[in-house]
Design an enzyme around this catalytic site. Structure first.
Site, PDB file in Angstrom:
ATOM      1  N   LEU A 242     -15.179 -25.508  93.141  1.00  0.00           N
ATOM      2  CA  LEU A 242     -15.286 -24.878  91.669  1.00  0.00           C
ATOM      3  C   LEU A 242     -13.694 -24.597  91.341  1.00  0.00           C
ATOM      4  O   LEU A 242     -13.297 -23.503  91.605  1.00  0.00           O
ATOM      5  CB  LEU A 242     -16.330 -23.453  91.885  1.00  0.00           C
ATOM      6  CG  LEU A 242     -16.909 -23.262  90.692  1.00  0.00           C
ATOM      7  CD1 LEU A 242     -17.488 -24.095  89.925  1.00  0.00           C
ATOM      8  CD2 LEU A 242     -17.586 -21.774  90.997  1.00  0.00           C
ATOM      9  N   HIS A 243     -13.216 -25.444  90.469  1.00  0.00           N
ATOM     10  CA  HIS A 243     -11.638 -25.523  90.391  1.00  0.00           C
ATOM     11  C   HIS A 243     -11.312 -24.246  89.456  1.00  0.00           C
ATOM     12  O   HIS A 243     -10.542 -23.532  89.794  1.00  0.00           O
ATOM     13  CB  HIS A 243     -11.192 -26.841  89.616  1.00  0.00           C
ATOM     14  CG  HIS A 243     -11.512 -28.080  90.421  1.00  0.00           C
ATOM     15  ND1 HIS A 243     -10.918 -28.482  91.406  1.00  0.00           N
ATOM     16  CD2 HIS A 243     -12.797 -28.935  90.046  1.00  0.00           C
ATOM     17  CE1 HIS A 243     -11.404 -29.714  91.883  1.00  0.00           C
ATOM     18  NE2 HIS A 243     -12.321 -30.160  91.133  1.00  0.00           N
ATOM     19  N   ASP A 244     -11.872 -24.432  88.136  1.00  0.00           N
ATOM     20  CA  ASP A 244     -11.113 -23.488  87.060  1.00  0.00           C
ATOM     21  C   ASP A 244     -11.271 -22.267  87.365  1.00  0.00           C
ATOM     22  O   ASP A 244     -10.415 -21.214  86.840  1.00  0.00           O
ATOM     23  CB  ASP A 244     -11.740 -24.044  85.703  1.00  0.00           C
ATOM     24  CG  ASP A 244     -11.185 -25.302  85.557  1.00  0.00           C
ATOM     25  OD1 ASP A 244     -10.383 -25.913  85.958  1.00  0.00           O
ATOM     26  OD2 ASP A 244     -11.651 -26.042  84.520  1.00  0.00           O
TER      27      ASP A 244
END
Ligand SMILES: [Ca+2]
Length: 313
Positions: A242-244
């Site tokens: 879950l990058h951002d």
């Protein structure tokens, strides 16, 4: 302490959506002045629309959303429908937004905001390609010294790449823009794949979203299910990165992250390694430090924060 004034620059994207929701759910920590959309995961008409869909989902139709640049500085746009779906926000069917898109161009909004607010009080959170930020810096060099900090998702070093063997997507899409931003001399903190690949959407973490029993909780769980399919197949991991939202979590609780203040340069010359972030983690050059390169995350703490905050919406 007063909440930090931020601009989110974004190309939603399911993980962008979660980052926006986390910011909207955290008014004591961040004051979201506006959202600027950029072409990235999908073309601009979709990213600006998706940003408004997310604000409406959070019940925050008062949020200012601007459309920015529709193509990288010097290259053709590369998109990522293979990860995010045709709309960029594939998952459950969502209604078209009714809240307005602001008339002003996103780049003008960034420039005007930095000129209007006291110097050193506005943080920029880019979670897509860096086209809008680089364009603002080139068009209005006077704003560069007024930025408090840039906290971005992008790059990689030990994890190397995701869109190519050597480059992370956000940097790869507009490496010339990334070079401008990394070279601007602004305090810069980056959340590379090295961090985000530790922030995995495991079953218990997704179940925590679903068990909120809210529209937001259901939607985040469904989005996660959608892009997880692709990532789990690709990485063989127990969930998808879950990058951002790591950027917004850093603004809320920086102690969740650990890294080093080092030199990071962006490759723009080589076809083979285009968009690579060459990070001097071992400090083997004399190049000056220009970025805090985060490398580790307290993933449990991150997901606990995320679930607690999103439950408010
Ligand atoms: Ca993004």
């Amino acid at each position: 302490m007063a909440p930090r004034k931020i601009i989110i620059d974004t190309d939603p994207g399911q993980d962008d959506a979660v980052a926006i929701l986390l910011a909207l759910a955290s008014p004591e920590d961040v004051d979201l002045l506006g959202i600027t959309a950029v072409a990235g995961n999908v073309p601009l008409p979709l990213t600006q629309k998706n940003a408004r869909i997310v604000c409406e989902l959070a019940g925050r139709t008062d949020t200012k959303v601007f459309a920015g640049c529709d193509a990288p500085l010097a290259r053709k746009l590369v998109t990522a429908e293979h990860v995010h779906g045709k709309t960029g926000l594939d998952g459950p069917q969502m209604d078209d937004p009714t809240m307005p898109l602001q008339d002003e161009h996103g780049v003008d909004f960034i420039i005007e905001t930095l000129r209007r607010e006291p110097a050193g009080t506005v943080t920029i959170c880019p979670i897509g390609p860096l086209t809008n930020i680089a364009t603002a810096f080139q068009r209005a060099p006077d704003i560069v010294a007024r930025v408090q900090e840039i906290v971005l998702m992008g790059g990689a070093y030990f994890e190397v790449g995701n869109i190519t063997p050597s480059a992370e997507f956000n940097i790869y899409v507009d490496p010339e823009a990334a070079k401008v931003v990394f070279g601007a001399g602004v305090p810069l903190t980056m959340m590379p794949l090295d961090v985000t690949h530790q922030a995995l959407t495991t079953r218990p973490r997704v179940d925590a979203f679903r068990s909120m029993g809210t529209k937001v909780g259901d939607m985040v769980a469904a989005w996660t299910d959608f892009f997880e399919r692709f990532d789990m197949e690709k990485y063989g991991s127990e969930g998808a990165p879950l990058h951002d939202p790591c950027t917004i979590a850093y603004l809320i609780n920086p102690d969740l992250f650990q890294g080093r203040h080092i030199n990071v340069e962006v490759e723009t010359g080589s076809d083979l390694t285009l968009g690579m972030t060459v990070a001097d983690w071992w400090r083997v050059t004399n190049r000056p430090a220009n970025a805090v390169f985060m490398k580790d995350i307290n993933a449990e703490g991150f997901y606990t924060l995320l679930a607690k905050r999103l439950a408010r919406l």
